[in-house]
Motif scaffolding. Structure first.
Motif, PDB file in Angstrom:
ATOM      1  N   TYR A 194       0.840  -1.212   0.000  1.00 42.65           N
ATOM      2  CA  TYR A 194       0.000   0.000   0.000  1.00 42.65           C
ATOM      3  C   TYR A 194       0.870   1.256   0.000  1.00 42.65           C
ATOM      4  CZ  TYR A 194      -3.470   3.465   1.359  1.00 42.65           C
ATOM      5  OH  TYR A 194      -4.277   4.565   1.392  1.00 42.65           O
ATOM      6  N   ALA A 195       1.888   1.286   0.864  1.00 44.58           N
ATOM      7  CA  ALA A 195       2.742   2.470   0.958  1.00 44.58           C
ATOM      8  C   ALA A 195       3.507   2.703  -0.342  1.00 44.58           C
ATOM      9  CB  ALA A 195       3.710   2.325   2.125  1.00 44.58           C
ATOM     10  N   GLU A 196       3.993   1.659  -0.975  1.00 48.07           N
ATOM     11  CA  GLU A 196       4.727   1.816  -2.232  1.00 48.07           C
ATOM     12  C   GLU A 196       3.828   2.349  -3.336  1.00 48.07           C
ATOM     13  OE1 GLU A 196       6.449  -2.026  -2.849  1.00 48.07           O
ATOM     14  OE2 GLU A 196       8.362  -1.456  -1.888  1.00 48.07           O
ATOM     15  N   LYS A 197       2.555   1.928  -3.354  1.00 50.47           N
ATOM     16  CA  LYS A 197       1.615   2.448  -4.348  1.00 50.47           C
ATOM     17  C   LYS A 197       1.372   3.937  -4.141  1.00 50.47           C
ATOM     18  CE  LYS A 197      -0.991  -1.788  -5.374  1.00 50.47           C
ATOM     19  NZ  LYS A 197      -2.310  -2.474  -5.281  1.00 50.47           N
ATOM     20  N   ARG A 198       1.239   4.350  -2.892  1.00 48.78           N
ATOM     21  CA  ARG A 198       1.019   5.766  -2.614  1.00 48.78           C
ATOM     22  C   ARG A 198       2.270   6.591  -2.956  1.00 48.78           C
ATOM     23  NH1 ARG A 198      -2.824   6.370  -4.121  1.00 48.78           N
ATOM     24  NH2 ARG A 198      -2.635   8.548  -3.495  1.00 48.78           N
ATOM     25  N   ILE A 199       3.454   6.044  -2.698  1.00 50.19           N
ATOM     26  CA  ILE A 199       4.687   6.758  -3.054  1.00 50.19           C
ATOM     27  C   ILE A 199       4.754   6.979  -4.559  1.00 50.19           C
ATOM     28  CG2 ILE A 199       7.197   6.524  -3.180  1.00 50.19           C
ATOM     29  CD1 ILE A 199       7.075   5.105  -0.460  1.00 50.19           C
ATOM     30  N   ALA A 200       4.429   5.932  -5.312  1.00 52.05           N
ATOM     31  CA  ALA A 200       4.462   6.039  -6.772  1.00 52.05           C
ATOM     32  C   ALA A 200       3.449   7.059  -7.281  1.00 52.05           C
ATOM     33  CB  ALA A 200       4.185   4.671  -7.404  1.00 52.05           C
ATOM     34  N   ALA A 201       2.304   7.162  -6.591  1.00 51.47           N
ATOM     35  CA  ALA A 201       1.276   8.110  -7.017  1.00 51.47           C
ATOM     36  C   ALA A 201       1.648   9.548  -6.647  1.00 51.47           C
ATOM     37  CB  ALA A 201      -0.062   7.742  -6.379  1.00 51.47           C
ATOM     38  N   ILE A 202       2.366   9.732  -5.540  1.00 53.74           N
ATOM     39  CA  ILE A 202       2.692  11.078  -5.059  1.00 53.74           C
ATOM     40  C   ILE A 202       3.904  11.669  -5.762  1.00 53.74           C
ATOM     41  CG2 ILE A 202       3.609  12.320  -3.048  1.00 53.74           C
ATOM     42  CD1 ILE A 202       1.812  10.650  -1.292  1.00 53.74           C
ATOM     43  N   GLU A 203       4.911  10.867  -6.035  1.00 52.06           N
ATOM     44  CA  GLU A 203       6.198  11.387  -6.519  1.00 52.06           C
ATOM     45  C   GLU A 203       6.081  12.318  -7.733  1.00 52.06           C
ATOM     46  OE1 GLU A 203       8.778   8.022  -6.962  1.00 52.06           O
ATOM     47  OE2 GLU A 203       9.814   8.473  -5.082  1.00 52.06           O
ATOM     48  N   PRO A 204       5.250  11.985  -8.749  1.00 56.38           N
ATOM     49  CA  PRO A 204       5.174  12.895  -9.906  1.00 56.38           C
ATOM     50  C   PRO A 204       4.552  14.246  -9.563  1.00 56.38           C
ATOM     51  CG  PRO A 204       4.355  10.692 -10.451  1.00 56.38           C
ATOM     52  CD  PRO A 204       4.484  10.749  -8.976  1.00 56.38           C
ATOM     53  N   ARG A 205       3.863  14.349  -8.430  1.00 50.02           N
ATOM     54  CA  ARG A 205       3.170  15.593  -8.066  1.00 50.02           C
ATOM     55  C   ARG A 205       3.887  16.374  -6.973  1.00 50.02           C
ATOM     56  NH1 ARG A 205      -1.622  14.663  -5.599  1.00 50.02           N
ATOM     57  NH2 ARG A 205      -1.217  12.477  -5.095  1.00 50.02           N
ATOM     58  N   LEU A 206       5.068  15.935  -6.583  1.00 47.49           N
ATOM     59  CA  LEU A 206       5.759  16.572  -5.461  1.00 47.49           C
ATOM     60  C   LEU A 206       6.312  17.947  -5.843  1.00 47.49           C
ATOM     61  CD1 LEU A 206       7.908  13.760  -3.785  1.00 47.49           C
ATOM     62  CD2 LEU A 206       6.078  15.073  -2.723  1.00 47.49           C
ATOM     63  N   PRO A 207       5.956  19.006  -5.097  1.00 47.20           N
ATOM     64  CA  PRO A 207       6.658  20.281  -5.277  1.00 47.20           C
ATOM     65  C   PRO A 207       8.104  20.119  -4.805  1.00 47.20           C
ATOM     66  CG  PRO A 207       4.589  20.567  -4.063  1.00 47.20           C
ATOM     67  CD  PRO A 207       4.876  19.096  -4.110  1.00 47.20           C
ATOM     68  N   ARG A 208       9.011  20.825  -5.428  1.00 50.12           N
ATOM     69  CA  ARG A 208      10.424  20.695  -5.064  1.00 50.12           C
ATOM     70  C   ARG A 208      11.080  22.071  -5.022  1.00 50.12           C
ATOM     71  NH1 ARG A 208      12.422  15.429  -5.231  1.00 50.12           N
ATOM     72  NH2 ARG A 208      10.968  13.890  -6.108  1.00 50.12           N
ATOM     73  N   LEU A 209      12.085  22.174  -4.154  1.00 48.62           N
ATOM     74  CA  LEU A 209      12.836  23.417  -3.996  1.00 48.62           C
ATOM     75  C   LEU A 209      14.320  23.096  -4.022  1.00 48.62           C
ATOM     76  CD1 LEU A 209      12.887  26.509  -3.273  1.00 48.62           C
ATOM     77  CD2 LEU A 209      13.044  25.778  -0.883  1.00 48.62           C
ATOM     78  N   THR A 210      15.086  23.911  -4.793  1.00 46.79           N
ATOM     79  CA  THR A 210      16.537  23.745  -4.873  1.00 46.79           C
ATOM     80  C   THR A 210      17.212  24.943  -4.213  1.00 46.79           C
ATOM     81  OG1 THR A 210      16.317  22.534  -6.968  1.00 46.79           O
ATOM     82  CG2 THR A 210      18.494  23.384  -6.410  1.00 46.79           C
ATOM     83  N   VAL A 211      18.088  24.661  -3.247  1.00 44.79           N
ATOM     84  CA  VAL A 211      18.834  25.711  -2.553  1.00 44.79           C
ATOM     85  C   VAL A 211      20.301  25.608  -2.968  1.00 44.79           C
ATOM     86  CG1 VAL A 211      19.513  26.666  -0.320  1.00 44.79           C
ATOM     87  CG2 VAL A 211      17.240  25.631  -0.596  1.00 44.79           C
ATOM     88  N   THR A 212      20.853  26.713  -3.448  1.00 45.13           N
ATOM     89  CA  THR A 212      22.254  26.727  -3.876  1.00 45.13           C
ATOM     90  C   THR A 212      23.002  27.864  -3.174  1.00 45.13           C
ATOM     91  OG1 THR A 212      21.698  28.123  -5.772  1.00 45.13           O
ATOM     92  CG2 THR A 212      21.714  25.738  -6.130  1.00 45.13           C
ATOM     93  N   LEU A 213      24.325  27.787  -3.211  1.00 44.03           N
ATOM     94  CA  LEU A 213      25.181  28.828  -2.648  1.00 44.03           C
ATOM     95  C   LEU A 213      25.804  29.640  -3.773  1.00 44.03           C
ATOM     96  CD1 LEU A 213      27.091  26.816   0.131  1.00 44.03           C
ATOM     97  CD2 LEU A 213      24.997  28.170   0.377  1.00 44.03           C
ATOM     98  N   SER A 214      25.810  30.948  -3.602  1.00 46.35           N
ATOM     99  CA  SER A 214      26.478  31.799  -4.586  1.00 46.35           C
ATOM    100  C   SER A 214      27.987  31.750  -4.361  1.00 46.35           C
ATOM    101  CB  SER A 214      25.967  33.239  -4.451  1.00 46.35           C
ATOM    102  OG  SER A 214      26.367  33.773  -3.198  1.00 46.35           O
ATOM    103  N   PRO A 215      28.785  32.116  -5.354  1.00 44.98           N
ATOM    104  CA  PRO A 215      30.238  32.123  -5.177  1.00 44.98           C
ATOM    105  C   PRO A 215      30.641  33.013  -3.996  1.00 44.98           C
ATOM    106  CG  PRO A 215      29.671  32.369  -7.485  1.00 44.98           C
ATOM    107  CD  PRO A 215      28.384  32.473  -6.729  1.00 44.98           C
ATOM    108  N   GLY A 216      31.517  32.505  -3.162  1.00 43.93           N
ATOM    109  CA  GLY A 216      32.007  33.263  -2.017  1.00 43.93           C
ATOM    110  C   GLY A 216      31.129  33.187  -0.790  1.00 43.93           C
ATOM    111  N   SER A 217      30.001  32.484  -0.871  1.00 41.17           N
ATOM    112  CA  SER A 217      29.097  32.419   0.285  1.00 41.17           C
ATOM    113  C   SER A 217      29.420  31.258   1.230  1.00 41.17           C
ATOM    114  CB  SER A 217      27.646  32.291  -0.181  1.00 41.17           C
ATOM    115  OG  SER A 217      27.459  31.083  -0.913  1.00 41.17           O
ATOM    116  N   ASP A 218      30.192  30.282   0.744  1.00 38.26           N
ATOM    117  CA  ASP A 218      30.494  29.104   1.561  1.00 38.26           C
ATOM    118  C   ASP A 218      31.669  29.408   2.486  1.00 38.26           C
ATOM    119  OD1 ASP A 218      30.528  26.636   2.662  1.00 38.26           O
ATOM    120  OD2 ASP A 218      31.079  25.543   0.840  1.00 38.26           O
TER     121      ASP A 218
END
Length: 336
Positions: free
Chosen positions: A103-127
Motif C-alpha cells: 500500500y505504501a509503495e503504491k502511494r509513493i508512486a502516485a505522489i512522486e510525480p506531483r511533489l513540489p520541489r525546492l533547490t537551494v544553492t550557494l552563490s560564489p564566495g558564500s560558503d
C-alpha cells in the motif's frame, strides 16, 4: 546508612515514574489515535493530523504512521506524506507486513510525480567557515544543497548564518500542485564591529560572579523521630502501591497479548477480542493509578524522612499508619 537509603528511594522513584509515564503515554496515544480516525472519516484532516502525529510521538507504531501519512496526503502536504510512506515501507518490511509495504509503495508512486520541489544553492564566495543553512527548522547539510528537495506547499523560511557575518533570511512561498522553485544564498555581509562588541558584552553579563553563602545552623526539633517514622511508613506504603501497579501492569500486558491472539489487528478488534482488549485497558488504568499513588507516597516519605531534624531525648512523637486498597485507589491514614 542514610545515603544508601536515599539512593534506594531515588531508584524506586525513578523506576515507578518511568513506568507510570509509559503507561500514561500509551493510554493517551490510543485515545488520540481513535479521535484522529474519527476526524478523518469526517474529512477534517487539519484537525485529525495533529492528533495522529501526537499519538505516533507518544507510542510509535507502523499502523499509526501509515494513518498519519494518509492524513497528510489528504491535507495536501505531499512531501510530508511521501516521507512517512517511505518510513512505513522500511518498518513494515522489518515487521513482515507485506500488505502495508504494498500500500505504501503504491502511494509513493502516485505522489512522486506531483511533489513540489525546492533547490537551494550557494552563490560564489558564500560558503564561509561555520556557515549553517536552515529551511524552516531543518538544517541543510552540504549534500542537500543543489538538490531538488521535496517540500510541502505553503510559506517557508530560509536562513543562513555564520560567525562574524550578518544573517541572511528570506521567505519562500510554494504553490499547491506541481511546482519547482529555487533560491540562492548570497555571500553574507560582515557583521558591524559594534554588534560584535554588544554580543561580547552580553556574553560577559550572562556569566556573573558568584558568592558563597555560609550555612545557617539549625536547632533540633523534638518531633524528628516521629517525622522519620511517618516518612518510613509512607515509603513502605509507596513500595506496596508500586507493587500493586506492577501486578496490574503485568496483567494488562498479558491480556493485551491475549487480545492480539484472539483476533485484534493493531487497534482493530473483532467483538470477542475487543472484550479482552477492554479488560487489558482496565487493568492498565488500575496499574497507572497504583503506580501514581505509590510514587507519590514514596516521594512524600523520602522528603519527610530526609528533612526530619535531629532527634532529641525529649522526642515522644509517634505515628500509626494504615493502607486501604480499592479497585482503583490507594488510601493512607496517619496519626501523630
Amino acid at each position: 546508612m542514610r545515603w544508601a537509603a536515599s539512593a534506594f528511594f531515588c531508584t524506586l522513584l525513578g523506576i515507578s515514574a518511568q513506568a507510570q509515564a509509559q503507561a500514561t503515554d500509551r493510554v493517551l496515544a490510543e485515545e488520540l489515535f481513535r479521535q484522529g480516525q474519527e476526524l478523518m472519516k469526517q474529512e477534517r484532516y487539519a484537525e485529525a493530523c495533529p492528533k495522529l502525529a501526537e499519538s505516533q510521538r507518544l507510542d510509535p507504531g507502523t499502523g499509526t504512521l501509515l494513518n498519519l501519512a494518509v492524513c497528510h496526503e489528504h491535507e495536501g502536504k505531499l512531501a510530508t506524506a511521501w516521507t512517512e510512506y517511505s518510513q512505513v515501507v522500511t518498518l513494515a518490511r522489518r515487521d513482515n507486513r507485506p500488505d502495508r509495504v504494498e500500500y505504501a509503495e503504491k502511494r509513493i508512486a502516485a505522489i512522486e510525480p506531483r511533489l513540489p520541489r525546492l533547490t537551494v544553492t550557494l552563490s560564489p564566495g558564500s560558503d564561509v567557515p561555520g556557515l549553517v543553512v536552515r529551511l524552516d527548522d531543518a538544517e541543510l547539510g552540504r549534500p542537500a544543497l543543489g538538490v531538488a528537495l521535496p517540500i510541502d506547499p505553503g510559506t517557508h523560511e530560509l536562513t543562513a548564518t555564520a560567525p562574524g557575518k550578518q544573517p541572511f533570511r528570506t521567505t519562500i512561498h510554494i504553490e499547491p500542485g506541481l511546482s519547482r522553485g529555487s533560491v540562492t544564498v548570497p555571500a553574507l555581509l560582515d557583521a558591524p564591529a559594534e554588534a560584535e562588541a554588544r554580543e561580547a558584552g552580553a556574553e560577559a553579563g550572562a556569566n556573573p560572579s558568584t558568592s558563597t553563602l555560609e550555612p545557617v545552623p539549625t536547632t533540633a526539633s523534638p518531633r524528628g523521630n516521629a517525622q522519620r517514622i511517618v516518612g518510613l511508613s509512607m515509603g513502605g506504603l509507596g513500595v506496596v502501591g508500586i507493587g500493586i501497579g506492577a501486578a496490574f501492569g503485568f496483567s494488562a500486558i498479558s491480556k493485551f497479548n491475549e487480545s492480539n491472539r484472539a483476533g485484534c489487528e493493531g487497534r482493530v478488534c473483532d467483538p470477542d477480542a475487543a472484550k479482552i482488549r477492554n479488560d487489558a485497558r482496565a487493568a492498565g488504568n488500575v496499574s497507572t493509578i497504583a503506580f501514581a499513588a505509590g510514587a507519590g507516597l514514596l516521594g512524600a516519605g523520602a522528603i519527610l524522612y530526609f528533612t526530619a531534624p535531629k532527634a532529641s531525648v525529649e522526642d515522644h512523637g509517634f505515628a500509626v499508619t494504615g493502607l486501604t486498597v480499592g479497585p482503583t485507589s490507594l488510601g493512607l491514614r496517619a496519626v501523630w
